[in-house]
Enzyme design. Structure first.
Site, PDB file in Angstrom:
ATOM      1  N   THR A 166       0.851  -1.185   0.000  1.00 50.50           N
ATOM      2  CA  THR A 166       0.000   0.000   0.000  1.00 50.50           C
ATOM      3  C   THR A 166       0.885   1.234   0.000  1.00 50.50           C
ATOM      4  O   THR A 166       1.845   1.318   0.762  1.00 50.50           O
ATOM      5  CB  THR A 166      -0.933   0.031   1.221  1.00 50.50           C
ATOM      6  N   PHE A 168       1.198   5.093   0.820  1.00 50.36           N
ATOM      7  CA  PHE A 168       0.613   6.093   1.701  1.00 50.36           C
ATOM      8  C   PHE A 168       1.187   7.463   1.372  1.00 50.36           C
ATOM      9  O   PHE A 168       2.381   7.589   1.057  1.00 50.36           O
ATOM     10  CB  PHE A 168       0.925   5.784   3.168  1.00 50.36           C
TER      11      PHE A 168
END
Length: 264
Positions: A166, A168
């Site tokens: 992921t 960010f």
């Protein structure tokens, strides 16, 4: 004094881990129930910065956060890519055969389908936050959550695909000055209008200067049917981005630089 960092969710979440990686080993968390609350916390000064997931290599883009970047006057000041490693955690001395229900965020549950296929006696229970489920009988969460809540890690690597990352972004009220790093990434919002060839011309501006577009995302422009905002990430190893923006302004409706920050 530790920096106040807003995250969506609870301590022990992957957003918490991303906050530690980008803002230092000691932070004062400002947990928020929603991403809207997170952006407001940074905007009002309740938090100095906020850490928001923007895309996952399996689930794709987090469209809500792209829209919030457009709606709020915040700046992107950093990024990180976090390897998502799902763990089965439970109260101390719990064994796998004793577990009947496992709680986690729906996205986390969807990324661990193989575990539930191979353990048909275990029921998946959706919950709003991975770390917030750590107090349940059993949960799929991070190893950080197990450490914080005194749980045992029963199994690691439950995710179906090992290449699960992921990305960010860190948002703040003020931009950061361009540093001495050789390569920097700039995040932009472009409003191109709905005329033939405009997107092609915009992409050509970057290509002509050897600028690498690492991400392009379109989102509907509110109140203007079939028109879109384009979110673009551009890597610049020199100063070519400035000349590109000048040329773009000649035929785009608007350009907003969300931030320029070091490439991870």
């Amino acid at each position: 004094m530790p920096e106040a960092v807003a995250i969506q969710g609870e301590a022990g979440s992957f957003s918490h881990a991303a906050a530690l990686e980008t803002r230092g080993p000691v932070v004062r968390l400002v947990p928020c129930a929603t991403f809207v609350e997170l952006f407001r916390a940074v905007e009002t000064g309740a938090a100095a910065s906020g850490v928001v997931p923007i895309e996952n290599t399996l689930a794709g883009s987090v469209h809500e956060n792209y829209d919030l970047l457009s709606a709020h006057a915040l700046h992107v000041v950093a990024e990180t890519e976090l390897r998502i490693r799902h763990c089965l955690i439970a109260p101390p001395r719990t064994t796998l055969p004793q577990i009947r229900r496992v709680a986690s965020h729906p996205v986390a549950l969807a990324q661990c389908r193989h575990f539930f296929v191979t353990h048909p006696g275990v029921v998946a229970v959706p919950a709003y936050d991975t770390a917030g489920t750590a107090a349940a009988d059993a949960a799929i969460a991070s190893k950080l959550a197990a450490e914080l809540y005194g749980a045992d890690v029963i199994a690691e690597g439950l995710e179906d695909h090992a290449e699960n990352y992921t990305r960010f972004l860190v948002v703040a009220r003020e931009p950061t000055p361009r540093g001495p790093e050789e390569s920097q990434k700039s995040s932009l919002i472009l409003s191109l209008g709905n005329t033939p060839g405009t997107l092609y011309r915009a992409l050509g501006v970057f290509a002509a200067r050897g600028l690498n577009l690492t991400k392009i995302e379109s989102r509907p422009l509110p109140g203007r049917p079939w028109e879109y905002l384009f979110y673009v990430d551009v890597v610049d190893s020199g100063q070519g981005i400035g000349a590109a923006l000048e040329e773009l302004r000649a035929f785009t409706s608007s350009i907003r630089v969300l931030g320029t920050y070091p490439v991870r």
